[in-house]
Motif scaffolding. Structure first.
Motif, short mmCIF file in Angstrom:
data_model
loop_
_atom_site.label_atom_id
_atom_site.label_comp_id
_atom_site.label_asym_id
_atom_site.label_seq_id
_atom_site.Cartn_x
_atom_site.Cartn_y
_atom_site.Cartn_z
N MET A 1 0.85 -1.19 0.00
CA MET A 1 0.00 0.00 0.00
C MET A 1 0.88 1.24 0.00
O MET A 1 1.81 1.37 0.80
CB MET A 1 -0.88 -0.02 1.25
CG MET A 1 -1.72 1.22 1.41
SD MET A 1 -3.16 1.00 2.48
CE MET A 1 -2.44 0.41 3.98
N SER A 2 0.62 2.18 -0.90
CA SER A 2 1.41 3.40 -0.97
C SER A 2 1.04 4.33 0.18
O SER A 2 -0.02 4.17 0.80
CB SER A 2 1.16 4.11 -2.30
OG SER A 2 -0.12 4.71 -2.27
N ASP A 4 0.09 7.32 -0.07
CA ASP A 4 -1.13 8.03 -0.43
C ASP A 4 -2.37 7.23 -0.07
O ASP A 4 -3.34 7.77 0.45
CB ASP A 4 -1.15 8.31 -1.94
CG ASP A 4 -0.29 9.51 -2.27
OD1 ASP A 4 0.23 10.13 -1.32
OD2 ASP A 4 -0.14 9.82 -3.46
N THR A 5 -2.32 5.94 -0.39
CA THR A 5 -3.45 5.08 -0.08
C THR A 5 -3.66 5.00 1.41
O THR A 5 -4.78 5.11 1.91
CB THR A 5 -3.21 3.66 -0.63
OG1 THR A 5 -2.76 3.77 -1.97
CG2 THR A 5 -4.48 2.83 -0.57
N ARG A 8 -5.16 8.13 2.68
CA ARG A 8 -6.59 8.22 2.37
C ARG A 8 -7.40 7.33 3.33
O ARG A 8 -8.47 7.71 3.79
CB ARG A 8 -6.81 7.78 0.92
CG ARG A 8 -8.08 8.31 0.32
CD ARG A 8 -8.03 8.27 -1.19
NE ARG A 8 -7.68 6.96 -1.68
CZ ARG A 8 -6.97 6.75 -2.78
NH1 ARG A 8 -6.52 7.76 -3.48
NH2 ARG A 8 -6.70 5.53 -3.18
N THR A 9 -6.86 6.16 3.62
CA THR A 9 -7.55 5.27 4.56
C THR A 9 -7.64 5.90 5.94
O THR A 9 -8.70 5.93 6.56
CB THR A 9 -6.80 3.92 4.66
OG1 THR A 9 -6.60 3.40 3.36
CG2 THR A 9 -7.60 2.93 5.49
N ALA A 56 -11.78 5.63 -0.47
CA ALA A 56 -10.72 4.96 0.29
C ALA A 56 -10.84 3.44 0.17
O ALA A 56 -10.08 2.71 0.80
CB ALA A 56 -10.79 5.38 1.76
N ARG A 57 -11.78 3.00 -0.60
CA ARG A 57 -12.04 1.57 -0.84
C ARG A 57 -12.36 0.80 0.44
O ARG A 57 -12.03 -0.38 0.57
CB ARG A 57 -10.85 0.90 -1.54
CG ARG A 57 -10.70 1.51 -2.91
CD ARG A 57 -9.51 1.01 -3.62
NE ARG A 57 -9.23 2.02 -4.66
CZ ARG A 57 -8.99 1.76 -5.91
NH1 ARG A 57 -8.98 0.56 -6.32
NH2 ARG A 57 -8.75 2.70 -6.78
N PRO A 76 -8.31 -2.69 3.26
CA PRO A 76 -7.55 -1.51 3.72
C PRO A 76 -7.45 -1.44 5.24
O PRO A 76 -6.43 -1.00 5.78
CB PRO A 76 -8.35 -0.33 3.17
CG PRO A 76 -9.16 -0.88 2.06
CD PRO A 76 -9.47 -2.30 2.44
#
Lengths: 113, 164
Positions: A1-2, A4-5, A8-9, A56-57, A76
């Motif tokens: 996971m980056s 950024d991801t 966002r999470t 954010a999935r 996530p």
């Protein structure tokens, strides 16, 4: 996971309403109307929160059904838990070194407080 | 070792991260390891492969401090700040700002370190509270791979994520 991801999470999780929505979804899929019910909030306000969660999935919204039920996506969340674990491991690695140092001081440390 | 060390790292509220840990040593000795540079160098080494190379510390209210770590590729990470409170051996409050290489200081946090002795005096409980200016800064610190500036922790993060 980056990063950024992850960011966002974490941002998605930072809001108490969004956490409550996720908690509700752990019990099963629900429509926006069902999700809005316990909250003193308008449907658009809830929809806005759901969009953040979707981006954010953390949830998935069905495209087929007209009422578009929301479903929790656990991946996530699991990754955030793992990440906090990595954060803890670095602290703990240093603290273990400190344990060792304190033991050494204990052995030869009459001159130490 | 089976001793319960009460180790925990967790986000608290919107703007804080709290770290707790118990140590099997008297409070004065734990305080010494957290403030004397020759002792700090022996444990506060950062991620694997790093070492604490500079340790300038005023150790008084209003005084500045500056720690510098060096990584396996020679990269430098600096943590610097100023003491707001300094009460040996129980409490320290200071700002902690980070910079990498010769880059500008990144927004840091206020760090409060509190030590309390066990009733028999043989053990010490540590609480570190990191205060960020707002929720975004706190989450940003978490997300950017540790507000502690442990940039190299990314490698470890990658390994953890790879095995997830």
């Amino acid at each position: 996971m980056s990063a950024d991801t992850l960011s966002r999470t974490l941002t998605a999780l930072a809001d108490p309403t969004r956490r409550a929505l996720l908690t509700r979804l752990q019990a099963g899929s629900a429509t926006v109307t069902e999700l809005a019910e316990p909250f003193a909030m308008s449907l658009p306000a809830i929809s806005k929160h759901l969009k953040v969660l979707e981006k954010a999935r953390l949830i998935e919204r069905s495209r087929e059904a007209q009422w578009r039920p929301c479903t929790l996506q656990a991946a996530p969340l699991r990754e955030v838990a793992d990440w906090v674990l990595a954060f803890k491991q670095i602290w703990e690695a240093n603290f273990k070194k400190l344990d060792d140092l304190l033991d050494r001081l204990d052995e030869d440390g009459k001159d130490r407080p | 070792m089976t001793m319960d060390k009460n180790f925990d790292v967790s986000p608290v509220g919107d703007r804080q991260i709290r770290v707790t840990r118990d140590f099997r040593a008297p409070i004065e000795r734990v305080f010494a390891t957290m403030t004397e540079s020759d002792l700090l160098r022996q444990w506060l080494t950062g991620p694997p492969g790093w070492s604490l190379v500079t340790c300038e510390d005023g150790l008084a209210v209003g005084a500045n401090f500056r720690f510098q770590w060096k990584g396996p590729e020679g990269e430098l990470m600096t943590m610097a700040g100023r003491y707001e409170e300094f009460e040996a051996p129980r409490r320290i409050r200071r700002s902690e700002d980070f910079s990498f290489g010769g880059g500008p200081a990144m927004m840091g946090h206020m760090a409060t370190l509190e030590l309390s002795p066990s009733s028999d005096g043989h053990r010490t409980h540590l609480v570190i509270t990191l205060d960020y200016v707002d929720e975004q800064a706190r989450d940003g610190a978490l997300a950017s791979g540790m507000g502690e500036g442990m940039q190299a922790g990314y490698e470890q993060l990658d390994r953890v994520l790879a095995s997830a």
